[in-house]
Design an enzyme around this catalytic site. Structure first.
Site, PDB file in Angstrom:
ATOM      1  N   LYS A  16       0.851  -1.196   0.000  1.00 13.89           N
ATOM      2  CA  LYS A  16       0.000   0.000   0.000  1.00 13.89           C
ATOM      3  C   LYS A  16       0.882   1.240   0.000  1.00 13.89           C
ATOM      4  CE  LYS A  16      -4.341  -1.699   1.615  1.00 13.89           C
ATOM      5  NZ  LYS A  16      -5.002  -1.379   0.327  1.00 13.89           N
TER       6      LYS A  16
ATOM      7  N   ARG B  92     -10.956  -9.593  -4.289  1.00 14.09           N
ATOM      8  CA  ARG B  92     -11.711 -10.234  -5.369  1.00 14.09           C
ATOM      9  C   ARG B  92     -11.184 -11.638  -5.642  1.00 14.09           C
ATOM     10  NH1 ARG B  92     -10.348  -5.374  -9.310  1.00 14.09           N
ATOM     11  NH2 ARG B  92     -10.292  -4.379  -7.272  1.00 14.09           N
TER      12      ARG B  92
END
Ligand code: BES
Ligand code: ZN
Ligand code: ZN
Length: 480
Positions: A258, A333
């Site tokens: 991140k 996902r």
């Protein structure tokens, strides 16, 4: 820690009280002193609808109910929850431990006030040493009313379920890893009368859940896949409602670490979807609702360990489709896709997935609602939106045109795991859609799952969003 909701015939001496007073009722009917009546009348003339009397041994709250008259049901309920929050703060500030609500025949409003009060009273103090930080309020007593008994019992279950989901979200990853999360889910399931099987890493490997296993590669902790089943004999539905929740116990982004400052600070919240569905199915069971429900929670952390999956990798998913990984931070996902494909075996009537899936959903509408999209029919979508309005977990449906599916086409594999610069929440949804063959809705709770500053009865940090929406929706399905 829990806040008790009780039915009680009369107020106890010195117990704090709330009075709900309609326009036509006389202030002389409630046992107020002359001075108090004068004061209330003066404030009422000034247009105040909410008045606090401090009797020093008890607080007396007066709410004039005409304030609610011209509002929609959903608005009324939310105003009442807000009132509950205000009262909760006052009681804790003045160190009172219980309140008696004189319902004045405003039954639904009374429940909503009690709900707001109880939700507002939540605290997560496990890692605090100072015991004085603990709220004084611990009992919310509602004037006995036969028609309220069942509702009050259900409200207690609901509040406990929201507390549970919040606590799971608030627990740091050092305590709640994928294995301990699965253990906690199982123990809640057992105590709620829900069947629960936890698939271990070996079983997940045998099933070839490539998405979940890929995300787990950079981690030292095994992944888990929790399967919860509540199938009452009197179920109204033959084919189950399947709930799926993202259980990323911590998201570093993996090798695509991140980037922005502080963006990792709250990433213990990335299992909020899993927490919501596990807690909700257990609440549904405790309420004995006649509805067949299954919940699936794939769980792992997402880390850049030495064996981590990499950008450029191609992963074969549980259902055999292949994914070109172009960003390891789009990990949710990957595991949700496996769980959604796994859900096909139940031939579900409807699948709802809850996930802190994209920053795009959070920047689009903030924490004020939940982004949703999917293939369920319009009637189901409407039922969900109505439920969302009633519990004030409002839903915003995003477009779901096939044009967005073109954005996740890959030259190398069946699809890639990121889209382009636009429609990030939707391309994530389009990715998930490829693993479904049943009516389905996707709820991206990245915005409302975790709050950095307090918002009324939602408090701060984990909100438990999704629990009340799911339970309300299933309660409505049971009435149909
Ligand atoms: N867990 C994050 C999404 C998230 C963001 C949750 C903010 C809660 C608050 C998710 O796994 C993620 O990293 N998504 C990426 C996807 C992108 C790489 C395509 C994102 O939204 O930036
Ligand atoms: Zn991520
Ligand atoms: Zn994530």
């Amino acid at each position: 820690m829990s806040t008790q909701l009780l039915s009680q015939a009369k107020p106890k001496a010195n117990q704090s009280e709330l009075y709900l007073i309609g326009k036509k009722e006389k202030l002389t009917n409630f046992g107020f002193s002359k001075t108090e009546i004068n004061y209330l009348q003066k404030r009422q003339k000034e247009g105040d609808k909410y008045i606090l009397l401090n009797r020093f041994t008890q607080l007396i709250f007066v709410q004039f109910t005409e304030e609610w008259a011209n509002k929609s049901v959903a608005e009324q309920l939310e105003t009442c929850r807000g009132l509950g929050h205000k009262i909760c703060v006052a009681l804790n500030t003045h160190k009172y431990d219980s309140i008696f609500i004189n319902h004045g025949n405003h039954l639904t409003e009374t429940l909503a006030i009690a709900e707001g009060m109880a939700l507002s009273n939540y605290q997560f103090l496990k890692y605090k040493s100072d015991v004085k930080l603990s709220n004084s309020l611990n009992q919310i007593c509602v004037e006995t009313e036969t028609n309220l008994n069942k509702e009050l019992a259900e409200l207690q279950i609901l509040v406990d379920a929201v507390y549970k989901a919040r606590t799971w979200v608030n627990e740091p990853q050092s305590y709640l890893d994928a294995v301990s999360f699965a253990k906690e889910i199982k123990s809640l399931a057992i105590s709620s009368g829900v069947k629960c099987e936890t698939l271990t890493k070996k079983q997940i490997e045998a099933l070839k859940m490539g998405g979940l296993l890929a995300v787990n590669l950079g981690s030292k902790t095994a992944p888990t896949f929790s399967i919860l089943e509540y199938k009452p004999k009197n179920a109204k539905n033959k084919k189950p409602l399947v709930l799926v929740g993202k259980g990323v116990v911590y998201d570093t982004g993996g090798l695509s670490l991140k980037p922005t400052a502080n963006s990792m600070d709250t990433m213990k919240c990335d299992m909020a979807g899993g927490a919501a569905v596990a807690s909700a199915i257990c609440a549904i069971a405790k309420m004995n609702l006649p509805y067949y429900v299954i919940a699936l929670v794939p769980a792992t952390d997402n880390r850049p360990g030495e064996n981590a999956y990499t950008p450029g990798d191609v992963i074969k998913m549980f259902d055999g489709q292949t994914v070109e990984v172009l960003n390891t931070d789009a990990e949710g996902r990957m595991l949700l896709a496996d769980a959604l494909a796994y859900a096909k075996k139940y031939e579900p009537s409807l699948v709802l997935d809850f996930a802190t899936l994209t920053g795009a959903a959070a920047s689009a509408i903030g924490s004020f609602g939940t982004v949703c999209m999917g293939t369920a029919d319009e009637a189901t979508k409407n039922q969900l939106k109505i439920a969302g309005n009633l519990v004030h977990e409002r839903l915003v449906e995003f477009p779901f045109w096939d044009d967005y599916a073109a954005l996740i086409k890959s030259d190398l594999a069946d699809m890639k795991n990121i889209g382009g610069p636009v429609g990030g929440a939707i391309t994530a949804g389009k990715f998930l859609e490829k693993y479904t063959n049943y009516p389905w809705m996707h709820f991206d709770i990245a915005g409302p799952a975790y709050l950095n500053s307090p918002d009324k009865y939602r408090g701060k940090h984990g909100t438990g969003v999704g629990v009340r929406l799911i339970v309300e929706f299933v309660q409505e399905l049971c009435k149909a």
